[in-house]
Design a protein around this motif. Structure first.
Motif, PDB file in Angstrom:
ATOM      1  N   MET A   1      -7.250  -7.185 -17.099  1.00  0.00           N
ATOM      2  CA  MET A   1      -7.097  -5.809 -16.609  1.00  0.00           C
ATOM      3  C   MET A   1      -6.328  -5.786 -15.294  1.00  0.00           C
ATOM      4  SD  MET A   1     -10.746  -3.900 -17.348  1.00  0.00           S
ATOM      5  CE  MET A   1     -11.613  -4.920 -16.182  1.00  0.00           C
ATOM      6  N   TYR A   2      -6.690  -6.666 -14.399  1.00  0.00           N
ATOM      7  CA  TYR A   2      -6.072  -6.712 -13.074  1.00  0.00           C
ATOM      8  C   TYR A   2      -4.573  -7.027 -13.186  1.00  0.00           C
ATOM      9  CZ  TYR A   2      -5.667  -7.850  -8.108  1.00  0.00           C
ATOM     10  OH  TYR A   2      -5.299  -7.884  -6.780  1.00  0.00           O
ATOM     11  N   GLN A   3      -4.236  -8.043 -13.954  1.00  0.00           N
ATOM     12  CA  GLN A   3      -2.830  -8.438 -14.110  1.00  0.00           C
ATOM     13  C   GLN A   3      -2.014  -7.347 -14.785  1.00  0.00           C
ATOM     14  OE1 GLN A   3      -1.281 -11.066 -12.819  1.00  0.00           O
ATOM     15  NE2 GLN A   3      -3.207 -11.635 -11.859  1.00  0.00           N
ATOM     16  N   ASN A   4      -2.588  -6.666 -15.762  1.00  0.00           N
ATOM     17  CA  ASN A   4      -1.888  -5.577 -16.447  1.00  0.00           C
ATOM     18  C   ASN A   4      -1.513  -4.468 -15.457  1.00  0.00           C
ATOM     19  OD1 ASN A   4      -0.851  -3.907 -18.434  1.00  0.00           O
ATOM     20  ND2 ASN A   4      -2.843  -3.164 -19.068  1.00  0.00           N
ATOM     21  N   LEU A   5      -2.464  -4.021 -14.671  1.00  0.00           N
ATOM     22  CA  LEU A   5      -2.189  -2.978 -13.673  1.00  0.00           C
ATOM     23  C   LEU A   5      -1.253  -3.479 -12.588  1.00  0.00           C
ATOM     24  CD1 LEU A   5      -5.644  -1.262 -13.196  1.00  0.00           C
ATOM     25  CD2 LEU A   5      -3.551  -0.180 -13.963  1.00  0.00           C
ATOM     26  N   LEU A   6      -1.417  -4.713 -12.165  1.00  0.00           N
ATOM     27  CA  LEU A   6      -0.579  -5.281 -11.120  1.00  0.00           C
ATOM     28  C   LEU A   6       0.881  -5.307 -11.551  1.00  0.00           C
ATOM     29  CD1 LEU A   6      -0.528  -6.714  -8.354  1.00  0.00           C
ATOM     30  CD2 LEU A   6      -0.801  -8.865  -9.593  1.00  0.00           C
ATOM     31  N   LEU A   7       1.136  -5.729 -12.766  1.00  0.00           N
ATOM     32  CA  LEU A   7       2.513  -5.787 -13.273  1.00  0.00           C
ATOM     33  C   LEU A   7       3.135  -4.396 -13.359  1.00  0.00           C
ATOM     34  CD1 LEU A   7       2.171  -8.552 -16.010  1.00  0.00           C
ATOM     35  CD2 LEU A   7       3.352  -8.713 -13.807  1.00  0.00           C
TER      36      LEU A   7
ATOM     37  N   GLU B   1       0.846  -1.191   0.000  1.00  0.00           N
ATOM     38  CA  GLU B   1       0.000   0.000   0.000  1.00  0.00           C
ATOM     39  C   GLU B   1       0.885   1.246   0.000  1.00  0.00           C
ATOM     40  OE1 GLU B   1      -3.826   1.767   2.483  1.00  0.00           O
ATOM     41  OE2 GLU B   1      -2.824  -0.048   3.170  1.00  0.00           O
ATOM     42  N   PRO B   2       0.603   2.230  -0.844  1.00  0.00           N
ATOM     43  CA  PRO B   2       1.394   3.463  -0.845  1.00  0.00           C
ATOM     44  C   PRO B   2       1.347   4.142   0.527  1.00  0.00           C
ATOM     45  CG  PRO B   2      -0.038   3.381  -2.768  1.00  0.00           C
ATOM     46  CD  PRO B   2      -0.441   2.251  -1.868  1.00  0.00           C
ATOM     47  N   VAL B   3       2.485   4.680   0.950  1.00  0.00           N
ATOM     48  CA  VAL B   3       2.570   5.349   2.259  1.00  0.00           C
ATOM     49  C   VAL B   3       3.202   6.717   2.103  1.00  0.00           C
ATOM     50  CG1 VAL B   3       2.689   3.225   3.603  1.00  0.00           C
ATOM     51  CG2 VAL B   3       4.786   4.239   2.742  1.00  0.00           C
ATOM     52  N   GLY B   4       3.147   7.485   3.168  1.00  0.00           N
ATOM     53  CA  GLY B   4       3.824   8.771   3.191  1.00  0.00           C
ATOM     54  C   GLY B   4       3.208   9.820   2.293  1.00  0.00           C
ATOM     55  N   GLY B   5       1.904   9.773   2.120  1.00  0.00           N
ATOM     56  CA  GLY B   5       1.250  10.778   1.299  1.00  0.00           C
ATOM     57  C   GLY B   5       1.336  10.502  -0.195  1.00  0.00           C
ATOM     58  N   PHE B   6       2.067   9.447  -0.600  1.00  0.00           N
ATOM     59  CA  PHE B   6       2.165   9.095  -2.014  1.00  0.00           C
ATOM     60  C   PHE B   6       0.835   8.527  -2.473  1.00  0.00           C
ATOM     61  CE2 PHE B   6       3.018   5.933  -5.339  1.00  0.00           C
ATOM     62  CZ  PHE B   6       3.586   6.759  -6.291  1.00  0.00           C
ATOM     63  N   VAL B   7       0.327   9.031  -3.581  1.00  0.00           N
ATOM     64  CA  VAL B   7      -0.949   8.570  -4.125  1.00  0.00           C
ATOM     65  C   VAL B   7      -0.711   7.997  -5.513  1.00  0.00           C
ATOM     66  CG1 VAL B   7      -3.259   9.268  -4.866  1.00  0.00           C
ATOM     67  CG2 VAL B   7      -2.234  10.316  -2.845  1.00  0.00           C
ATOM     68  N   ASP B   8      -1.145   6.777  -5.716  1.00  0.00           N
ATOM     69  CA  ASP B   8      -1.082   6.160  -7.044  1.00  0.00           C
ATOM     70  C   ASP B   8      -2.485   5.652  -7.352  1.00  0.00           C
ATOM     71  OD1 ASP B   8      -0.696   4.624  -9.343  1.00  0.00           O
ATOM     72  OD2 ASP B   8       1.327   4.058  -8.749  1.00  0.00           O
ATOM     73  N   GLN B   9      -3.154   6.328  -8.247  1.00  0.00           N
ATOM     74  CA  GLN B   9      -4.549   5.997  -8.560  1.00  0.00           C
ATOM     75  C   GLN B   9      -4.682   4.571  -9.079  1.00  0.00           C
ATOM     76  OE1 GLN B   9      -2.997   8.819  -9.591  1.00  0.00           O
ATOM     77  NE2 GLN B   9      -4.082  10.377  -8.426  1.00  0.00           N
ATOM     78  N   ARG B  10      -3.613   4.030  -9.660  1.00  0.00           N
ATOM     79  CA  ARG B  10      -3.682   2.656 -10.157  1.00  0.00           C
ATOM     80  C   ARG B  10      -3.863   1.672  -9.010  1.00  0.00           C
ATOM     81  NH1 ARG B  10       1.768   2.675 -13.450  1.00  0.00           N
ATOM     82  NH2 ARG B  10       2.336   3.463 -11.413  1.00  0.00           N
ATOM     83  N   TYR B  11      -3.276   1.978  -7.859  1.00  0.00           N
ATOM     84  CA  TYR B  11      -3.454   1.120  -6.682  1.00  0.00           C
ATOM     85  C   TYR B  11      -4.930   1.103  -6.277  1.00  0.00           C
ATOM     86  CZ  TYR B  11      -2.798  -0.873  -2.046  1.00  0.00           C
ATOM     87  OH  TYR B  11      -2.881  -1.686  -0.939  1.00  0.00           O
ATOM     88  N   ASP B  12      -5.534   2.286  -6.199  1.00  0.00           N
ATOM     89  CA  ASP B  12      -6.957   2.363  -5.864  1.00  0.00           C
ATOM     90  C   ASP B  12      -7.813   1.669  -6.918  1.00  0.00           C
ATOM     91  OD1 ASP B  12      -6.369   3.739  -3.551  1.00  0.00           O
ATOM     92  OD2 ASP B  12      -6.996   5.689  -4.318  1.00  0.00           O
ATOM     93  N   LEU B  13      -7.453   1.827  -8.182  1.00  0.00           N
ATOM     94  CA  LEU B  13      -8.198   1.157  -9.245  1.00  0.00           C
ATOM     95  C   LEU B  13      -8.103  -0.359  -9.112  1.00  0.00           C
ATOM     96  CD1 LEU B  13      -9.927   1.282 -11.752  1.00  0.00           C
ATOM     97  CD2 LEU B  13      -7.846   1.542 -13.108  1.00  0.00           C
ATOM     98  N   LEU B  14      -6.923  -0.876  -8.779  1.00  0.00           N
ATOM     99  CA  LEU B  14      -6.786  -2.316  -8.558  1.00  0.00           C
ATOM    100  C   LEU B  14      -7.695  -2.781  -7.424  1.00  0.00           C
ATOM    101  CD1 LEU B  14      -2.999  -3.087  -8.970  1.00  0.00           C
ATOM    102  CD2 LEU B  14      -4.877  -4.198 -10.155  1.00  0.00           C
TER     103      LEU B  14
END
Length: 89
Positions: free
Chosen positions: A78-84, A41-54
């Protein structure tokens, strides 16, 4: 930053709060699945919308398809593409 439950419910087209406990369980399950796959999970205020989308894809898959006979190949692609992509960052 935790996933916004209102955004998740909007994505899933859910009104009301009767399934909030199920959604919370599925969100935690998705986070553990990502962690086990090497995507923390992203920490320290880092935001990655792809993580939320997954997470939303994972929750949507398990929330909307409770029948184990449903073919989920498009979801898996879709899931595997974003995960990779997230694993390679």
């Amino acid at each position: 930053m935790p996933l916004n439950m209102d955004l998740l419910k909007k994505y899933l087209r859910i009104d009301g709060s009767e399934d909030d406990d199920i959604l919370a369980l599925l969100v935690e399950s998705a986070k553990k699945d990502l962690m086990d796959s090497g995507v923390p999970e992203p920490v320290g205020g880092f935001v990655d919308q792809r993580y939320d989308l997954l997470i939303m894809l994972h929750v949507g898959m398990y929330y909307e398809n409770r029948d184990s006979t449903v073919n989920v190949e498009k979801f898996n692609t879709m899931y595997q593409n974003l995960l990779l992509k997230l694993k390679s960052r």
